[in-house]
Every structure is written in structure tokens, then in C-alpha cells.
Design a protein around this motif. Structure first.
Motif, short mmCIF file in Angstrom:
data_model
loop_
_atom_site.label_atom_id
_atom_site.label_comp_id
_atom_site.label_asym_id
_atom_site.label_seq_id
_atom_site.Cartn_x
_atom_site.Cartn_y
_atom_site.Cartn_z
N PHE A 60 -61.80 -105.43 18.20
CA PHE A 60 -63.00 -104.60 18.23
C PHE A 60 -63.70 -104.65 19.60
O PHE A 60 -63.56 -105.39 20.40
CB PHE A 60 -64.07 -104.94 17.06
CG PHE A 60 -64.44 -106.48 16.95
CD1 PHE A 60 -65.51 -106.96 18.05
CD2 PHE A 60 -63.62 -107.53 16.18
CE1 PHE A 60 -65.89 -108.13 17.90
CE2 PHE A 60 -64.18 -108.75 16.18
CZ PHE A 60 -65.33 -109.11 17.15
N ARG A 61 -64.47 -103.39 19.67
CA ARG A 61 -65.30 -103.41 20.92
C ARG A 61 -66.61 -103.99 20.82
O ARG A 61 -67.25 -103.97 19.82
CB ARG A 61 -65.47 -101.65 21.16
CG ARG A 61 -66.27 -101.34 22.35
CD ARG A 61 -66.28 -99.90 22.52
NE ARG A 61 -66.90 -99.24 21.43
CZ ARG A 61 -66.75 -98.15 20.81
NH1 ARG A 61 -65.77 -97.59 21.10
NH2 ARG A 61 -67.58 -97.60 19.94
N VAL A 62 -66.98 -104.36 21.88
CA VAL A 62 -68.29 -105.15 22.04
C VAL A 62 -69.18 -104.48 23.10
O VAL A 62 -68.77 -104.62 24.39
CB VAL A 62 -68.30 -106.52 22.06
CG1 VAL A 62 -69.60 -107.26 22.14
CG2 VAL A 62 -67.33 -107.40 21.09
N THR A 149 -72.37 -108.51 15.33
CA THR A 149 -72.64 -107.09 14.73
C THR A 149 -71.31 -106.66 14.28
O THR A 149 -71.25 -106.01 13.26
CB THR A 149 -73.43 -106.36 15.50
OG1 THR A 149 -74.65 -106.76 15.80
CG2 THR A 149 -73.58 -104.80 15.04
N GLU A 150 -70.15 -107.00 14.95
CA GLU A 150 -68.79 -106.52 14.48
C GLU A 150 -68.16 -107.75 13.66
O GLU A 150 -67.58 -107.22 12.68
CB GLU A 150 -67.94 -106.01 15.92
CG GLU A 150 -68.50 -105.19 16.66
CD GLU A 150 -68.39 -103.64 15.95
OE1 GLU A 150 -67.74 -103.56 15.19
OE2 GLU A 150 -69.50 -102.85 15.98
N ARG A 153 -68.55 -108.69 9.29
CA ARG A 153 -67.83 -107.99 8.44
C ARG A 153 -66.50 -108.77 7.75
O ARG A 153 -66.37 -108.56 6.57
CB ARG A 153 -67.21 -106.56 8.64
CG ARG A 153 -68.46 -105.51 9.22
CD ARG A 153 -67.60 -104.34 9.84
NE ARG A 153 -68.75 -103.16 10.23
CZ ARG A 153 -69.38 -103.37 11.17
NH1 ARG A 153 -69.30 -104.23 12.18
NH2 ARG A 153 -70.18 -102.23 11.64
#
Length: 450
Positions: A60-62, A149-150, A153
Motif C-alpha cells: 500500500f501507499r503511505v 491508517t492503511e 484493515r
């Protein structure tokens, strides 16, 4: 062509661009042939093909904002490798070198390491190419919040429980935990290595370093030796190295080296633990600062190391504790250690020795503790933290430390007994790999294919 060779050839074709991952898999698979010959079900149900592939790889992108108000973008990952014997468990690494191949290697190793502890934890690993060095505390906080935040989940107290690793200490775990709590409104043991104020465990910070020494003690007992009064060399200057030095000093050994990415300290009078902690934990400075504070210490910068060598391993010693990073100890280093009379190597880092170095140690017949066995103390104590969180209790330092020592003793006994069972007494690489493999493989067989 053997089953192992077919699997390795397939992996090399698919993942030629992930050499460290291939190295980790080869080190394990080449020692499994005896157990594969003994139980044909492993080949029939393609256990190796299933075990070398992660159950899930998440990228994922941070996005975060630095102190200048500029947007920064990093890559984040979580590799959930194997959950056959428990929830995914493994650290988060923040370092510019982090990529999917590095995390696959670490996650694969974690599966076997966690199995060896005897505790109900599967294997995983994660992190980002973010570099915390030179960043302000606010920048580190904003990055950790963006990362969580990513990540939130995909994790949970009975799903996947990350911990610290290189670049992730108590401060970073606190920032990550705070963001998880905000996002989920859930107060649970979803991270280990937490502050004692909110669910952390006593002895967790010390556990990996202490555990490597406990494992070395267990090995040396069978060699009719001990560490008291002996010269030891330690690489690294983070938690693992620091608390390896601390435990060595407590038992009467003399650690004389530490190192970081810029150079090494050789202090023939013995590492001053108070000064090391002041430099690395309080000031977060280079080891040049240690040399300024301790007159007996000699500092050697990396630029002065022999070509392709680590100067730590040139210091004569009885025991060596590689506690820095992967592949820090090569064949030439191993030959130097052995030539100088080294009788024991206990790995505190993940895969710190190259395959050639490992073979040299095994051929020499010294007490050699591979990483997945010798550095399992950290993750074992993380599971003890999970147990305390689940029961809403907090155990004393002595209770946790005693449990840690017993776990490390049991890991050694299991690996040593398995090596004897398969006709290779003293080969703890084979013993640890087979012992770790069988528990996971048998659980996978019992749970069927889905």
C-alpha cells in the motif's frame, strides 16, 4: 530430480529478483530432505509449494507530511505468511532497504522461528522503506499514523499481531497503537512491544538479546563449556545488541564490540553499558560519541573495514553474537573467527550469516545457533505479552524472564534432539529447520486444502 530441487528451481524462475528470499528458502529446504523421505505425504499434498508462498502479501501507499509541509510518499507492506498454528506474528521494519523480497525472507524465517517457540503463533512480517534516521519525532509520528491508517484493515488481536523490528522501537509502537485505537475504537493487544503504561510486558525490550545468550548457554553446556570470563564480540547497537551485552555482563562474560551502520567500537576493557545506552537510546547518536565518552574504546569507521568484510569479526573471541542485520557475516569473516579460536556463534539478527559461513561453522563443529532458534526470544516474549493482554494481567520481570529462559532451553533441546533423530548430532540448522517445519506442515495437513 528431487522434490526439493523442483521447488527451488520453480522459485528461482519466479523470484530471480528476490535473492535474499531465495537464500532463506534454500537454507531451509536443503536440510529437509530426510524428513521428506520419511513422510511422503508432504510431497503428495505439495506442502513445500504451499509453505514457500505467503498466504497473503499486502502492499500500500503511505502518504504523510514532513515538517516543511511537503507531502512524502512511501511504500508499506504486510506479508501474512502462514497461520496454520496461530495468528500471524512478526515485526514491522522501517528502513530504506525494505522491499517485498526482504519481507518475504523475514516472514518465511518467522514461520519456523515461531513454530520452534512451542507457542500458538503463525508467521508474518511487514514494514516500509521509510527511513526514521534524521527525522523529527513529529515526522516519525505522522508517518506511523499514516502507515497504520492503511494497515489497520488487515490486523487484529487474533488475526495478525505486529511488533517492532529495525527502526521500530517503543516510540514507534506507541504511535502505531494510538492510531489503531483511534481508527477501531478498540483497546486490544494488536501490537506487542508496547509501553508498560498500556499493555506492554516487562522483559520484552531485553528478550531477543537475552534469549540469544540463553541459547548460547544451552549449547555450551553440551560442549562442557560456559561464557563466564570469556571474550565475546557483538555486532549491532540496537535493542538486540544492547541487551545481549547486558546479559553477557550479568553472567560474567566480557563483550568487547558493538557496531552500527557507520562503524564499530572495540573496547578491550568491556563495553560500558551505561554509555552505550546513553549514546544509542538517549542521544540517538553515532558510536563515534561512545568513543568520545570512553577513553579505552577504539572506533573504526566502515570506510576502514577490509573489502567485503565486517571488522567486528576480526577481533579474537570465544563467542560471537551477530545482532545487526542479514548477511553481515560472510565466509571470510567465518574463517577469521574460526582461525582466532571462536568456539560459539549465536545469531541474534535474522539470517546474519551467509550460506557459506553457515557451512564453515557446521564443518568446524563449533556450537552454532542459527537465527530462527537463537533469536526466537523476542517473538516468544511477544506472545507472552499477548497472553497477558488477553487475560488483562501483568506479570513480573522475573516471571517473564524465567519463562523466556525456559522457552530458549526448550528450543535448543528440541533442535538438538531432532538433529540426533535424523543422524546429524550437533547440526542445529537441520534440527531447528526440521522441528519447525514438522509442526507447521502437520497442522497444514490436518486442516486440509481450501
Amino acid at each position: 530430480m528431487s522434490y526439493v530441487q523442483r521447488v527451488m528451481d520453480s522459485l528461482k524462475e519466479k523470484y530471480a529478483y528476490e535473492p535474499v528470499f531465495l537464500q532463506a528458502v534454500q537454507e531451509v529446504l536443503q536440510s529437509l530432505q530426510p524428513v521428506l523421505d520419511k513422510n511422503k505425504k508432504y510431497e503428495q499434498y505439495k506442502i513445500l509449494e504451499r509453505m514457500v508462498e505467503p498466504e497473503r502479501s499486502i502492499a500500500f501507499r503511505v502518504e504523510w507530511v514532513d515538517d516543511k509541509g511537503e507531502v512524502q510518499v512511501n511504500r508499506g507492506y504486510r506479508v501474512q505468511y502462514n497461520s496454520a498454528i496461530g495468528p500471524y506474528k512478526g515485526g514491522l521494519r522501517l528502513h530504506p532497504s525494505v522491499n517485498l523480497g526482504i519481507l518475504k525472507f523475514l516472514g518465511f524465517e518467522q514461520v519456523f522461528k515461531n513454530s520452534l517457540t512451542g507457542l500458538a503463533i503463525g508467521g508474518g512480517k511487514g514494514g516500509s522503506d521509510f527511513d526514521p534516521k534524521g527525522k523529527s519525532e513529529m515526522e516519525v509520528m505522522r508517518f506511523c499514523q499514516a502507515f497504520m491508517t492503511e494497515l489497520y484493515r488487515y490486523i487484529g488481536a487474533t488475526i495478525d499481531v505486529p511488533a517492532g523490528d529495525i527502526g521500530v522501537g517503543g516510540r514507534e509502537v506507541g504511535f502505531l497503537f494510538g492510531q489503531y485505537k483511534r481508527l477501531t475504537k478498540s483497546y486490544e493487544g494488536v501490537l506487542t512491544g508496547k509501553n508498560l503504561l498500556f499493555g506492554g510486558s516487562l522483559a520484552r525490550t531485553e528478550a531477543t538479546g537475552y534469549g540469544a545468550v540463553y541459547f548460547a548457554q544451552s549449547m555450551l553446556e553440551d560442549h562442557k563449556e560456559d561464557l563466564a570470563g570469556k571474550i565475546c564480540v557483538v555486532s549491532g547497537a540496537g535493542n538486540v545488541a544492547t541487551y545481549c551485552c547486558e546479559k553477557l555482563l550479568q553472567i560474567g562474560a566480557k563483550p568487547v564490540t558493538v557496531s552500527d551502520s557507520r562503524g564499530m567500537i572495540h573496547d578491550p576493557d568491556g563495553i560500558r553499558l551505561d554509555m552505550l545506552k546513553q549514546v544509542k537510546e538517549v542521544e540517538r547518536a553515532s558510536l563515534t560519541r561512545y568513543a568520545e565518552l570512553v577513553s579505552s574504546a577504539k572506533y573504526t569507521p566502515v570506510s576502514d573495514y577490509p573489502q567485503g568484510r565486517n571488522a567486528v569479526w576480526s577481533v579474537p573471541c570465544f563467542a560471537a553474537f551477530p545482532c545487526a542485520t542479514q548477511n553481515e557475516l560472510n565466509l571470510a569473516d567465518a574463517e577469521t573467527l574460526l582461525g582466532n579460536g571462536c568456539q560459539c556463534v549465536a545469531e541474534g539478527a535474522n539470517m546474519p550469516s551467509t550460506l557459506d559461513a553457515v557451512h564453515a561453522f557446521l564443518k568446524a563443529g563449533i556450537a552454532y545457533g542459527p537465527a530462527k532458534a537463537a533469536n526466537a526470544g523476542g517473538v516468544a516474549t511477544s506472545q507472552l505479552e499477548m497472553a497477558q493482554n488477553a487475560s488483562m494481567q501483568s506479570w513480573s520481570f522475573e516471571t517473564v524472564d524465567n519463562k523466556l529462559k525456559q522457552i530458549m532451553t526448550n528450543i535448543y533441546k528440541n533442535a538438538a534432539a531432532t538433529a540426533v533423530e535424523f543422524g546429524q548430532p550437533g547440526n542445529l540448522v537441520m534440527g531447528a529447520n526440521i522441528a519447525g517445519f514438522r509442526k507447521v506442515a502437520d497442522a497444514m495437513l490436518a486442516q486440509g486444502i481450501c
